[in-house]
Write an enzyme that holds these catalytic residues in place. Structure first.
Site, PDB file in Angstrom:
ATOM      1  N   GLY A  24       0.784  -1.228   0.000  1.00  0.00           N
ATOM      2  CA  GLY A  24       0.000   0.000   0.000  1.00  0.00           C
ATOM      3  C   GLY A  24       0.815   1.278   0.000  1.00  0.00           C
ATOM      4  O   GLY A  24       1.811   1.432  -0.710  1.00  0.00           O
ATOM      5  N   TYR A 177     -11.528   4.415  15.105  1.00  0.00           N
ATOM      6  CA  TYR A 177     -10.580   4.686  14.017  1.00  0.00           C
ATOM      7  C   TYR A 177     -10.467   6.189  13.774  1.00  0.00           C
ATOM      8  O   TYR A 177      -9.353   6.732  13.664  1.00  0.00           O
ATOM      9  CB  TYR A 177     -11.031   3.993  12.730  1.00  0.00           C
ATOM     10  CG  TYR A 177     -10.145   4.327  11.549  1.00  0.00           C
ATOM     11  CD1 TYR A 177      -8.838   3.850  11.486  1.00  0.00           C
ATOM     12  CD2 TYR A 177     -10.615   5.133  10.508  1.00  0.00           C
ATOM     13  CE1 TYR A 177      -8.012   4.170  10.414  1.00  0.00           C
ATOM     14  CE2 TYR A 177      -9.794   5.455   9.432  1.00  0.00           C
ATOM     15  CZ  TYR A 177      -8.494   4.970   9.390  1.00  0.00           C
ATOM     16  OH  TYR A 177      -7.681   5.298   8.337  1.00  0.00           O
TER      17      TYR A 177
END
Length: 310
Positions: A24, A177
């Site tokens: 990523g 998150y």
């Protein structure tokens, strides 16, 4: 003027340290820096994946120096050990990119008993950066902390989540998150304020990748195995998100643009910050709350048992 990777200056002789490079954003950030001559120190939890990553980088940019350091950000003692190892091995760090992270995990805790997302994304990097600080300071380094547009969903940070007892509220993946990414952004801004107040030459900036297609959207919701929600989100992301290589652009701009002086936030320019070329972007009012940032810093010191003096 639109930024592109052609604007990255010659980095020959410069050393960049990057957390989380086995895929990523981290991988593409490492590739972008290596293509312009940087020497790399990369961290990973999985040795085999790290070896594959090193081979990938060196095939792409032959002759690139890539050293690997084992680091588990979900273990504060390991973050301290890894930072001490890096500080002892190198005479300077020119760029530190705190990129590694997890996303939307089920209820879980770190080795030290903290909620997993806050403990990994924020506390692990806090301890790691604190351990590197003397070297960063002496080097006049650029520190890039990777946040997320999801920080805008957080109305604040429950500081109880930075204690082993944890928050009394019901666990919600997105809420935790978002707060962890708000903590990342607030840490970057507070580090900048403290560095400037102390006269340090360190430049602290933040970046976010927009909506980028990475394995984080697939592995995060399951942690220890794939889940149907994770697979579904990942497949949707693959269709509508920008490639991870483009998601790395804001990180690369934040790491190398000489016009940045600290306290900036870099993200994609288009579709409400979801994709496109990087530019300076805005942030929420709560992200600029200096009192909360100071409280977050103090709570982070208590949680990690570190006095992070800048």
């Amino acid at each position: 003027m639109t930024w592109s990777t052609d604007d990255i200056p010659d980095l020959t002789g410069k050393r960049a340290v990057i957390t989380g490079v086995t895929g990523g954003l981290g991988l593409h950030t490492a590739l972008g820096l290596a293509r312009h001559g940087a020497k790399l120190v990369v961290t990973a939890r999985d040795g085999a994946k790290a070896d594959d990553t090193v081979a990938h980088i060196q095939k792409d940019s032959p002759g690139t120096t890539v050293d690997v350091v084992s680091l588990d950000l979900a273990d504060i003692s390991d973050a301290k050990r890894a930072a001490a190892e890096v500080a002892a091995a190198y005479d300077r760090i020119d760029v530190l990119i705190n990129n590694a992270g997890i996303m939307l995990t089920p209820t879980a805790r770190t080795k030290d008993g903290f909620e997993l997302q806050m403990g990994t994304n924020h506390l692990g990097h806090f301890a790691w950066t604190a351990g590197l600080w003397p070297l960063l300071d002496a080097s006049g380094a650029r520190v890039v902390t990777v946040s997320s547009s999801a920080h805008a969903s957080a109305r604040g940070i429950d500081l109880d989540s930075l204690t082993p007892a944890g928050s009394s509220r019901r666990y919600r993946r997105w809420q935790s998150y978002s707060e962890s990414k708000l903590a990342n952004l607030m840490f970057a801004l507070e580090l900048d304020r403290r560095a400037k107040a102390s006269g340090s030459a360190v430049v602290s900036v933040a970046a976010h990748p927009g909506y980028a297609s990475t394995n984080l959207t697939k592995t995060g919701p399951s942690v220890n195995g794939l889940s149907l929600p994770g697979i579904a989100v990942h497949q949707i992301t693959r269709i509508i998100a920008q490639p991870a290589a483009h998601g790395a652009w804001p990180l690369l701009m934040a790491a190398t643009d000489p016009s940045l002086t600290g306290g900036e936030y870099v993200g994609p320019a288009n579709l409400g910050g979801a994709r496109g070329r990087p530019k300076l972007v805005g942030m929420t009012k709560i992200a600029r709350d200096e009192q909360l940032a100071d409280e977050l810093w103090a709570a982070s010191e208590a949680a990690t048992d570190i006095k992070f003096e800048v």
